[in-house]
Design a protein around this motif. Sequence first.
Motif, PDB file in Angstrom:
ATOM      1  N   MET A   1     -11.707  15.646 -11.244  1.00 60.01           N
ATOM      2  CA  MET A   1     -12.302  16.954 -11.149  1.00 60.01           C
ATOM      3  C   MET A   1     -12.682  17.696 -12.348  1.00 60.01           C
ATOM      4  SD  MET A   1      -9.942  18.487  -7.913  1.00 60.01           S
ATOM      5  CE  MET A   1      -8.381  17.740  -8.270  1.00 60.01           C
ATOM      6  N   GLY A   2     -12.375  16.965 -13.684  1.00 53.03           N
ATOM      7  CA  GLY A   2     -12.734  17.494 -14.594  1.00 53.03           C
ATOM      8  C   GLY A   2     -11.679  18.327 -15.362  1.00 53.03           C
ATOM      9  N   LEU A   3     -10.344  18.387 -14.897  1.00 50.10           N
ATOM     10  CA  LEU A   3      -9.168  19.391 -14.950  1.00 50.10           C
ATOM     11  C   LEU A   3      -8.416  18.716 -16.075  1.00 50.10           C
ATOM     12  CD1 LEU A   3      -8.276  20.155 -11.470  1.00 50.10           C
ATOM     13  CD2 LEU A   3     -10.163  21.231 -13.027  1.00 50.10           C
ATOM     14  N   LYS A   4      -7.759  19.815 -17.094  1.00 44.98           N
ATOM     15  CA  LYS A   4      -6.832  19.487 -18.093  1.00 44.98           C
ATOM     16  C   LYS A   4      -5.458  19.928 -17.287  1.00 44.98           C
ATOM     17  CE  LYS A   4     -10.186  20.473 -21.934  1.00 44.98           C
ATOM     18  NZ  LYS A   4     -10.266  21.322 -22.994  1.00 44.98           N
ATOM     19  N   SER A   5      -4.306  19.425 -17.975  1.00 49.78           N
ATOM     20  CA  SER A   5      -3.164  20.055 -17.408  1.00 49.78           C
ATOM     21  C   SER A   5      -2.456  20.786 -18.567  1.00 49.78           C
ATOM     22  CB  SER A   5      -2.257  18.634 -17.325  1.00 49.78           C
ATOM     23  OG  SER A   5      -0.873  19.276 -17.114  1.00 49.78           O
ATOM     24  N   VAL A   6      -2.048  22.087 -17.976  1.00 48.72           N
ATOM     25  CA  VAL A   6      -1.177  22.945 -19.127  1.00 48.72           C
ATOM     26  C   VAL A   6       0.231  22.070 -19.449  1.00 48.72           C
ATOM     27  CG1 VAL A   6       0.138  25.095 -19.070  1.00 48.72           C
ATOM     28  CG2 VAL A   6      -2.221  25.084 -18.103  1.00 48.72           C
ATOM     29  N   ASN A   7       0.217  22.296 -20.636  1.00 49.52           N
ATOM     30  CA  ASN A   7       1.527  21.615 -21.159  1.00 49.52           C
ATOM     31  C   ASN A   7       2.469  22.770 -21.431  1.00 49.52           C
ATOM     32  OD1 ASN A   7       0.863  18.820 -20.872  1.00 49.52           O
ATOM     33  ND2 ASN A   7      -0.390  18.946 -22.833  1.00 49.52           N
ATOM     34  N   PHE A   8       3.757  22.536 -21.513  1.00 50.65           N
ATOM     35  CA  PHE A   8       4.645  23.508 -21.724  1.00 50.65           C
ATOM     36  C   PHE A   8       5.871  23.262 -22.779  1.00 50.65           C
ATOM     37  CE2 PHE A   8       3.372  24.010 -17.336  1.00 50.65           C
ATOM     38  CZ  PHE A   8       3.098  25.389 -17.312  1.00 50.65           C
ATOM     39  N   ASP A   9       5.884  23.769 -23.852  1.00 48.33           N
ATOM     40  CA  ASP A   9       6.803  23.553 -25.299  1.00 48.33           C
ATOM     41  C   ASP A   9       8.314  23.225 -24.652  1.00 48.33           C
ATOM     42  OD1 ASP A   9       4.483  23.350 -26.945  1.00 48.33           O
ATOM     43  OD2 ASP A   9       5.093  25.156 -27.524  1.00 48.33           O
ATOM     44  N   ASP A  10       8.663  24.116 -24.053  1.00 49.89           N
ATOM     45  CA  ASP A  10      10.148  24.178 -23.463  1.00 49.89           C
ATOM     46  C   ASP A  10       9.924  23.836 -22.007  1.00 49.89           C
ATOM     47  OD1 ASP A  10      12.819  24.446 -23.127  1.00 49.89           O
ATOM     48  OD2 ASP A  10      12.865  26.686 -23.327  1.00 49.89           O
ATOM     49  N   ASP A  11       9.870  22.675 -21.520  1.00 47.17           N
ATOM     50  CA  ASP A  11       9.310  22.288 -20.207  1.00 47.17           C
ATOM     51  C   ASP A  11      10.723  22.369 -19.431  1.00 47.17           C
ATOM     52  OD1 ASP A  11       8.317  21.403 -17.877  1.00 47.17           O
ATOM     53  OD2 ASP A  11       7.374  19.816 -18.990  1.00 47.17           O
TER      54      ASP A  11
END
Length: 256
Positions: free
Chosen positions: A203-213
């Motif tokens: 789908m051409g999507l990027k994933s949101v990353n979280f520093d304090d996951d």
Amino acid sequence: MAQKNHLFRFASHKNNRETLYGETRLDRYYPFSKDNRLTVMVWNIYKQQKLNWLSILKEYGKDRDLILLQEAKASNELVEFSKAHFLVGDQVPAIEITKDSYGVMTLASSYPVYSRPFRTAEPFLRLAKSALITVYPLFDKRLLMVVNVHSVNFSLGVKIYREQIQSIAEHVMNHNGPVIFAGDFNTWSRKRLHLLYLFTRRMGLKSVNFDDDCRKSFFKSPLDFIFYRGLILEKSEVLQTDASDHNPLLVDFRIR
């Protein structure tokens, strides 16, 4: 003939909910009001079974452009919150018990020009999971597709899981514009996680990353995700709280 999937619409200017069946297109233009920013909250709200869910929504959600809830009960308190702070709230009931409905619910400060509900039965239970596609106008005349997903949970193998994601992915791949694809994907196995990443790449999507996951996880695999395209990620945060068995995801985008 089988009944089409439906959604319940709670609009700020109407006293009663509307029931919309299948695909719905509306000739209305209410773009998100903030010039170049789009603020989003994604949260499995655990059917509002914890006492402080409403205080979290009021503190962190009421000024957002979009809230994507999973396991939302269309209670009087939640509907009142939606009408007080958002233009419209759309719920796809996965479960309906007497007057109560539970499922994904998208609250928006813009009015959708398109909506499409999905409902997928759990293989071993008499329950279901729901998903919702809504499309909103942006100030730059583009159309934003928002996909709110609660993936099937109890299944052997990934056949039903794949079918649910694929049925949604077809709409995303046919959309020419920015996309937010988010929710509780129940990625508790390596096969499910691999399949989710496979489809989001298509789908051409990027994933949101979280520093304090501190997202809810199972065997170190997070269950909640936000994927996107056609937007610029500015800020991402996981809010630690005991107001649900999942922690809310807070994201700020800039509109290109």
